[in-house]
Design an enzyme around this catalytic site. Sequence first.
Site, short mmCIF file in Angstrom:
data_model
loop_
_atom_site.label_atom_id
_atom_site.label_comp_id
_atom_site.label_asym_id
_atom_site.label_seq_id
_atom_site.Cartn_x
_atom_site.Cartn_y
_atom_site.Cartn_z
N PHE A 106 8.67 -0.04 5.22
CA PHE A 106 7.54 0.81 5.59
C PHE A 106 6.87 0.37 6.88
CE2 PHE A 106 5.19 -2.60 3.57
CZ PHE A 106 3.93 -2.58 4.15
N LYS A 107 7.02 -0.90 7.21
CA LYS A 107 6.33 -1.43 8.37
C LYS A 107 6.92 -0.95 9.69
CE LYS A 107 4.75 -5.27 5.61
NZ LYS A 107 4.84 -6.68 5.25
#
Length: 437
Positions: A106-107
């Site tokens: 997700f980063k």
Amino acid sequence: MKYYSTNKQAPEASLQEAVIKGLASDKGLYMPEEIKRLPGSFIDDMKNKTFQEIAYQVADAYFGEDIEANVLKEIVYDTLQFDTPLVQVEKNIYSLELFHGPTLAFKDVGARFMARLLGYFIQKEGKEEVNVLVATSGDTGSAVANGFLGVPGIKVYVLYPKGKVSAIQESQFTTLGQNITALEIDGTFDDCQALVKSAFMDKELNAKMELTSANSINVARFLPQSFYYFYAYAQLAKAGVTDEVVFSVPSGNFGNITAGIFAKWMGLPIAHFIAASNRNRVFLDYLQTAEYTPRPSIATIANAMDVGDPSNFARIQELYGIFDNPWERIGKEILSYSYTDEQIGETIARVYNKTGYLLDPHGACGYQALVDVKLANDQVGIFLETAHPAKFLQTVENIIGTEVEIPTKLQKFMLGTKQSIELPKTFEAFKNYLMNL
């Protein structure tokens, strides 16, 4: 838009200053002076918009006063070159798959956005070089390293705890070279984070080199993560689902859930949040006792959440500090559950055997929290599947008893040669390393 420090002892900063500095001079985290509420018409019409179109409107509310519209649009569209699809796992429970970016975590969203924004500001200021310090418990390092790889004028130093990240995660930031340096710290993630924060406060070090952070303490890293909360809601609306939405967020340093809270305050109709954690349950204990007590982190199979003193808790306190009883209000809007390694493993195996859907250890916490909270009939739960299960290959394969296919993107990282520098966890050693570059 001005940005102020959560500690209230530093001068206000512009967006450019807040992004380049990362941390305020009083050790506080920067907060925007205003959270703009988006019009209801925009929320209603999101189902007819693309991810990039939605994200641009959200980004404009944050950054539109400080960045030219064409530049901001280019940054957003270039950042989001991948999807974050919503996948139904069972009745009323959906997975928001945030692992379709370059490093399968997700980063990638926040890291890619920050890399492009910081590059823009460096060029605008005419700076020769900025040094990005980032502490990682797994996925942050890979997302930041790949987001900044080859960006002119930026050098990245990734600090990670020796022996406490998966081999695949490690390969994603130790094999890149170029402007990326991996520093293997003989300690925990909290030790790595403490080194980064101490570096920002050291006058001698800051006189020698321009420092900033790409952890979620940086406003350019965590704010863009609100994009996919809006997009998740839009996907539900497009599918004709109009129930109340509950977001269950695997939580370590609390940047991801803080971005979700910002989305709610901007007008996204979210019923409440769940902060799902592993055995590092400092937030759950806070909800139960009203006392925030940081402690050394505990190593778990959900290693990206192995955080004993989450930085973004300060932002949550700041947001809810406007209420008469902040602790009570936080408890109403953010529930929390904590799971052991054994419970995480049981969840992964049960869901895989029942539905065929393979969870990663962090997503498993988010999923199980939705089960345990017992959603009301008029509610739908979305848990954030924050990384591809193959990033935790041995752990997941041992749990389900079968091989997991490794995506091509990950296989390419695994072919590289590890390049890292080992350091003790003392600030003196870290400072000496940087001073002698």
